[in-house]
Structures are given as structure tokens and as C-alpha cells.
Design a protein around this motif. Structure first.
Motif, PDB file in Angstrom:
ATOM      1  N   LEU A  68       0.831  -1.203   0.000  1.00 30.97           N
ATOM      2  CA  LEU A  68       0.000   0.000   0.000  1.00 30.97           C
ATOM      3  C   LEU A  68       0.868   1.256   0.000  1.00 30.97           C
ATOM      4  N   LEU A  69       1.924   1.243   0.807  1.00 29.24           N
ATOM      5  CA  LEU A  69       2.842   2.385   0.825  1.00 29.24           C
ATOM      6  C   LEU A  69       3.529   2.549  -0.532  1.00 29.24           C
ATOM      7  N   ALA A  70       3.889   1.430  -1.149  1.00 29.59           N
ATOM      8  CA  ALA A  70       4.556   1.485  -2.451  1.00 29.59           C
ATOM      9  C   ALA A  70       3.631   2.007  -3.545  1.00 29.59           C
ATOM     10  N   ALA A  71       2.318   1.882  -3.338  1.00 31.63           N
ATOM     11  CA  ALA A  71       1.352   2.338  -4.342  1.00 31.63           C
ATOM     12  C   ALA A  71       1.112   3.843  -4.287  1.00 31.63           C
ATOM     13  N   VAL A  72       1.485   4.478  -3.183  1.00 31.30           N
ATOM     14  CA  VAL A  72       1.187   5.899  -3.000  1.00 31.30           C
ATOM     15  C   VAL A  72       1.794   6.794  -4.080  1.00 31.30           C
ATOM     16  N   PRO A  73       3.085   6.646  -4.439  1.00 29.85           N
ATOM     17  CA  PRO A  73       3.653   7.546  -5.457  1.00 29.85           C
ATOM     18  C   PRO A  73       2.876   7.552  -6.771  1.00 29.85           C
ATOM     19  N   GLU A  74       2.421   6.378  -7.218  1.00 36.18           N
ATOM     20  CA  GLU A  74       1.666   6.323  -8.473  1.00 36.18           C
ATOM     21  C   GLU A  74       0.291   6.966  -8.315  1.00 36.18           C
ATOM     22  N   ARG A 103      -9.909   6.809 -11.405  1.00 33.95           N
ATOM     23  CA  ARG A 103     -10.008   5.588 -10.595  1.00 33.95           C
ATOM     24  C   ARG A 103      -9.013   4.536 -11.082  1.00 33.95           C
ATOM     25  N   PRO A 104      -8.170   4.036 -10.185  1.00 32.82           N
ATOM     26  CA  PRO A 104      -7.174   3.038 -10.602  1.00 32.82           C
ATOM     27  C   PRO A 104      -7.778   1.645 -10.714  1.00 32.82           C
ATOM     28  N   GLU A 105      -7.215   0.854 -11.583  1.00 32.19           N
ATOM     29  CA  GLU A 105      -7.624  -0.542 -11.690  1.00 32.19           C
ATOM     30  C   GLU A 105      -6.855  -1.411 -10.704  1.00 32.19           C
ATOM     31  N   ASP A 106      -5.668  -0.947 -10.345  1.00 27.42           N
ATOM     32  CA  ASP A 106      -4.825  -1.725  -9.441  1.00 27.42           C
ATOM     33  C   ASP A 106      -5.451  -1.808  -8.053  1.00 27.42           C
ATOM     34  N   TRP A 107      -5.457  -3.010  -7.515  1.00 22.52           N
ATOM     35  CA  TRP A 107      -6.057  -3.307  -6.210  1.00 22.52           C
ATOM     36  C   TRP A 107      -5.452  -2.465  -5.093  1.00 22.52           C
ATOM     37  N   PHE A 108      -4.125  -2.385  -5.060  1.00 23.19           N
ATOM     38  CA  PHE A 108      -3.459  -1.661  -3.984  1.00 23.19           C
ATOM     39  C   PHE A 108      -3.571  -0.153  -4.167  1.00 23.19           C
ATOM     40  N   GLU A 109      -3.557   0.306  -5.401  1.00 23.09           N
ATOM     41  CA  GLU A 109      -3.708   1.744  -5.624  1.00 23.09           C
ATOM     42  C   GLU A 109      -5.077   2.230  -5.171  1.00 23.09           C
ATOM     43  N   ARG A 110      -6.116   1.421  -5.388  1.00 19.32           N
ATOM     44  CA  ARG A 110      -7.453   1.825  -4.941  1.00 19.32           C
ATOM     45  C   ARG A 110      -7.503   1.958  -3.426  1.00 19.32           C
ATOM     46  N   ARG A 111      -6.906   0.995  -2.746  1.00 21.09           N
ATOM     47  CA  ARG A 111      -6.934   1.057  -1.280  1.00 21.09           C
ATOM     48  C   ARG A 111      -6.019   2.157  -0.745  1.00 21.09           C
ATOM     49  N   GLU A 145      -1.026   2.262   7.680  1.00 26.57           N
ATOM     50  CA  GLU A 145       0.148   3.133   7.627  1.00 26.57           C
ATOM     51  C   GLU A 145      -0.010   4.297   6.657  1.00 26.57           C
ATOM     52  N   VAL A 146      -0.632   4.061   5.519  1.00 26.33           N
ATOM     53  CA  VAL A 146      -0.805   5.160   4.563  1.00 26.33           C
ATOM     54  C   VAL A 146      -1.650   6.260   5.192  1.00 26.33           C
ATOM     55  N   PHE A 147      -2.703   5.871   5.891  1.00 27.67           N
ATOM     56  CA  PHE A 147      -3.584   6.856   6.521  1.00 27.67           C
ATOM     57  C   PHE A 147      -2.845   7.686   7.566  1.00 27.67           C
ATOM     58  N   VAL A 148      -2.209   7.025   8.534  1.00 32.04           N
ATOM     59  CA  VAL A 148      -1.597   7.777   9.635  1.00 32.04           C
ATOM     60  C   VAL A 148      -0.389   8.582   9.156  1.00 32.04           C
ATOM     61  N   ARG A 149       0.380   8.029   8.225  1.00 30.39           N
ATOM     62  CA  ARG A 149       1.549   8.760   7.743  1.00 30.39           C
ATOM     63  C   ARG A 149       1.137   9.926   6.840  1.00 30.39           C
ATOM     64  N   ALA A 150       0.058   9.745   6.083  1.00 31.45           N
ATOM     65  CA  ALA A 150      -0.460  10.853   5.281  1.00 31.45           C
ATOM     66  C   ALA A 150      -0.983  11.957   6.188  1.00 31.45           C
ATOM     67  N   LEU A 151      -1.659  11.576   7.254  1.00 32.58           N
ATOM     68  CA  LEU A 151      -2.182  12.567   8.194  1.00 32.58           C
ATOM     69  C   LEU A 151      -1.039  13.344   8.841  1.00 32.58           C
ATOM     70  N   ALA A 152       0.043  12.648   9.166  1.00 35.53           N
ATOM     71  CA  ALA A 152       1.215  13.324   9.737  1.00 35.53           C
ATOM     72  C   ALA A 152       1.829  14.293   8.730  1.00 35.53           C
ATOM     73  N   SER A 153       1.792  13.940   7.445  1.00 30.52           N
ATOM     74  CA  SER A 153       2.318  14.831   6.403  1.00 30.52           C
ATOM     75  C   SER A 153       1.433  16.055   6.220  1.00 30.52           C
ATOM     76  N   LEU A 154       0.127  15.839   6.279  1.00 26.19           N
ATOM     77  CA  LEU A 154      -0.819  16.931   6.075  1.00 26.19           C
ATOM     78  C   LEU A 154      -0.840  17.907   7.247  1.00 26.19           C
ATOM     79  N   ARG A 155      -0.403  17.449   8.420  1.00 26.46           N
ATOM     80  CA  ARG A 155      -0.440  18.284   9.618  1.00 26.46           C
ATOM     81  C   ARG A 155       0.956  18.353  10.248  1.00 26.46           C
ATOM     82  N   PRO A 156       1.882  19.035   9.582  1.00 23.42           N
ATOM     83  CA  PRO A 156       3.268  19.075  10.066  1.00 23.42           C
ATOM     84  C   PRO A 156       3.434  19.776  11.408  1.00 23.42           C
ATOM     85  N   ASP A 157       2.465  20.603  11.793  1.00 22.94           N
ATOM     86  CA  ASP A 157       2.563  21.309  13.071  1.00 22.94           C
ATOM     87  C   ASP A 157       2.038  20.473  14.239  1.00 22.94           C
TER      88      ASP A 157
END
Length: 217
Positions: A68-74, A103-111, A145-157
Motif C-alpha cells: 500500500l505504501l509502495a502504491a502511493v507515489p503512483e 479511478r485506478p484498476e490496481d487493487w493496492f492503488e485503490r486502497r 500506515e498510509v492513513f496515519v503517515r499521510a495525516l502526519a504529512s498533512l499536519r506538520p505542526d
């Protein structure tokens, strides 16, 4: 007849309200007895429930996290995103009209896109309530992990933490009664994603605004 119907409706509503409370009470009492392995039922919003079921599998399955983390860049590169809302009338975009962009066709990209969507909605909600400094994510999404790490990125303060236990809400309630109780789990500080989520968020917000204009027209 109307009296009987009212009675049946009342019984139905009463059961729907009382059964979760019974389960919650049972779970809290178990924790109070020292049974920290006891599970307290989680009752979340329908939108998150629907979001998790987008691909019929949850986004917190531990072996899937690296993929899931590897799918984020794409997902970011292609601008794949979900527009709110999956359940109209709720959340920070109650009048939104759900839809995919690219909308992606890839299973992991969608999630992965679903996790980013959850982080964007959470970020918006946290802004609305004026949240600052520290944030604790617990329960099911603490392991996404994608959710919590993205949230940490969106809220750097803000400093974002996850809890490795699943009874933190009930335990927190118990500590209001007895502050001497010692937590059994520990907090983990979340590392932000190494990605440009500001650009992604700006585009998402622009798409949300455009969707709202189309809906109002």
C-alpha cells in the motif's frame, strides 16, 4: 393500529440503542477487572465503514502495508482521488457527491487512494475543530500506515501518535475515574510520508469545490 405500530417502532429503536450500550458496558467492566485483552465494540460512521468496504477488504491488514505504501507515489502522480462524501448528510462535506477521479484498476492503488481520502477528510475535520499540537490515532486505522503517515504529512505542526492497544477509548474513560491506572500499551510517533501531499490536497480541495458548484447548479 397506530398505537401498536408506535410500540413496535419504539421497541426496535430501544433495542438498537441498548444492545451496543450493553456490549460497551461489558467491555468497560472487563477492562476495569484488569482484562486488557477484552475488546470493546467500535461503532463508527457509515462513511468510514463504506470506505473500508470499497474493495471488500480492510485497509489495515498488516502484511499489505508495504504494498500500500509502495502504491502511493503512483496514486499521487496520476492524481487518483476520491471525492466526498460516501454517506451524504455526515462529515465535513455533508452535501458532497461521491466520485472517483482517475479511478485506478490496481487493487493496492485503490486502497491507497482510500487511505489518502480518509486522511484528507480527517485533516479537514481537525481544522474545523481547531485541533493542534498532538494527535492520537487508535483502533483500526492506527494500523493503516498510509492513513496515519499521510495525516502526519498533512499536519506538520502536529505530532501524530498511534496506540498499539485496542481498548484505549474505554481505558481513557476509566482513567477519568481512576487516574492511577497504568496503560498497558505504548504510543508510537508517526513518521510523515516522504511525498508532496500539499499539491495533492490542493487539487483535491479544488475538485471538491468544483463538484459542489456542479451539484448546486
Amino acid at each position: 393500529v397506530s398505537g401498536l405500530l408506535s410500540l413496535l417502532v419504539g421497541i426496535s429503536i430501544s433495542r438498537r440503542m441498548s444492545e451496543p450500550l450493553k456490549d460497551l458496558t461489558s467491555g468497560v467492566r472487563a477492562v476495569a477487572r484488569g482484562d486488557y485483552a477484552a475488546r470493546v465494540p467500535e461503532e463508527g460512521g457509515r462513511e468510514i465503514e463504506t470506505l473500508i468496504e470499497i474493495d471488500t477488504r480492510r485497509v489495515d491488514i498488516k502484511p499489505d502495508q508495504p504494498a500500500l505504501l509502495a502504491a502511493v507515489p503512483e496514486v499521487l502522480r496520476q492524481g487518483r482521488m476520491i471525492l466526498p462524501t460516501l454517506m451524504r448528510g455526515f462529515g465535513p462535506y455533508p452535501q458532497g457527491c461521491f466520485g472517483w477521479i482517475n479511478r485506478p484498476e490496481d487493487w493496492f492503488e485503490r486502497r491507497a487512494a482510500a487511505c489518502l481520502y480518509a486522511a484528507l477528510v480527517a485533516d479537514t475535520a481537525l481544522d474545523l475543530i481547531g485541533a493542534s499540537e498532538r494527535l492520537l490515532v487508535e483502533g483500526r486505522f492506527a494500523e493503516a500506515e498510509v492513513f496515519v503517515r499521510a495525516l502526519a504529512s498533512l499536519r506538520p505542526d502536529m505530532t501524530v501518535y498511534t496506540a498499539n492497544a485496542h481498548n484505549d477509548v474505554s481505558f481513557g474513560a476509566l482513567r477519568l475515574i481512576d487516574p492511577t491506572l497504568t496503560p498497558q500499551g505504548h504510543l508510537v510517533r508517526v513518521q510523515p510520508l516522504d511525498a508532496d501531499l500539499d499539491t495533492y490536497r490542493n487539487r483535491w480541495q479544488a475538485e471538491v469545490a468544483a463538484s459542489a458548484e456542479r451539484t448546486a447548479a
